[in-house]
Design a protein around this motif. Structure first.
Motif, PDB file in Angstrom:
ATOM      1  N   TRP A  29     112.514  59.582 -12.157  1.00 19.08           N
ATOM      2  CA  TRP A  29     113.320  58.391 -12.465  1.00 19.08           C
ATOM      3  C   TRP A  29     112.349  57.252 -12.732  1.00 19.08           C
ATOM      4  O   TRP A  29     111.679  56.765 -11.814  1.00 19.08           O
ATOM      5  CB  TRP A  29     114.233  58.080 -11.288  1.00 19.08           C
ATOM      6  N   ILE A  53     123.441  65.993 -12.838  1.00 15.37           N
ATOM      7  CA  ILE A  53     123.683  64.563 -12.620  1.00 15.37           C
ATOM      8  C   ILE A  53     124.614  64.343 -11.425  1.00 15.37           C
ATOM      9  O   ILE A  53     124.349  63.506 -10.571  1.00 15.37           O
ATOM     10  CB  ILE A  53     124.269  63.916 -13.893  1.00 15.37           C
ATOM     11  N   TRP A  72     125.585  56.164 -16.292  1.00 15.09           N
ATOM     12  CA  TRP A  72     125.003  57.368 -16.890  1.00 15.09           C
ATOM     13  C   TRP A  72     125.182  57.412 -18.396  1.00 15.09           C
ATOM     14  O   TRP A  72     124.394  58.052 -19.096  1.00 15.09           O
ATOM     15  CB  TRP A  72     125.561  58.618 -16.214  1.00 15.09           C
ATOM     16  N   ALA A  75     122.036  55.816 -19.646  1.00 18.63           N
ATOM     17  CA  ALA A  75     120.747  56.387 -19.221  1.00 18.63           C
ATOM     18  C   ALA A  75     119.998  56.934 -20.433  1.00 18.63           C
ATOM     19  O   ALA A  75     120.586  57.522 -21.339  1.00 18.63           O
ATOM     20  CB  ALA A  75     120.968  57.483 -18.193  1.00 18.63           C
ATOM     21  N   TRP A  77     117.088  59.497 -21.592  1.00 18.09           N
ATOM     22  CA  TRP A  77     116.438  60.715 -21.128  1.00 18.09           C
ATOM     23  C   TRP A  77     115.204  61.021 -21.956  1.00 18.09           C
ATOM     24  O   TRP A  77     115.169  60.755 -23.163  1.00 18.09           O
ATOM     25  CB  TRP A  77     117.409  61.891 -21.190  1.00 18.09           C
ATOM     26  N   THR A 107     116.952  53.922 -16.542  1.00 15.11           N
ATOM     27  CA  THR A 107     118.259  53.298 -16.377  1.00 15.11           C
ATOM     28  C   THR A 107     118.133  51.811 -16.736  1.00 15.11           C
ATOM     29  O   THR A 107     117.675  51.016 -15.918  1.00 15.11           O
ATOM     30  CB  THR A 107     118.747  53.482 -14.922  1.00 15.11           C
TER      31      THR A 107
END
Length: 118
Positions: A29, A53, A72, A75, A77, A107
């Motif tokens: 993260w 998740i 989410w 988010a 990735w 995030t």
């Protein structure tokens, strides 16, 4: 740091997928200094990414105050350092994840406790 060997050496890899209960996946993260390194977990390749998740990440990161604030849908990735868009309905394998892959998520708007990473 680069390593220079004094001679060529060959040996069989000792961390092949057959030596683990499931393929290993590294998960990090970004911008959350409470976690010094990515977690490494054996996860079944048939697990839907959405279950990662919903069921796995809360056990890893849920005690961080920012975790409950994650949107989410926003988010970002990354897989092996490159932007990547996983499909939550598809399995880890169908998302192209294999043994010892590394994924990270960022995030937006959440940068650690009291913005500690910036």
């Amino acid at each position: 740091m680069t390593v220079a060997a004094v001679k060529e050496y060959r040996f069989p890899a000792q961390d092949t997928v057959d030596k683990f209960p499931a393929p290993l996946l590294y998960i990090g993260w970004d911008d959350h200094l409470m976690f010094c390194a990515p977690f490494c977990l054996p996860l079944p390749p048939t697990m839907p990414f959405g279950a990662l998740i919903e069921n796995v990440l809360p056990g890893l990161y849920g005690y961080h105050p920012d975790f409950a604030k994650i949107d989410w849908a926003q988010a970002q990735w990354f897989k092996s350092g490159q932007p990547w868009t996983p499909d939550p309905a598809k399995s880890l394998a169908d998302n192209g994840l294999k043994h010892k892959d590394a994924i990270r998520f960022r995030t937006p708007g959440l940068t650690g406790i009291k913005g500690s990473s910036h």
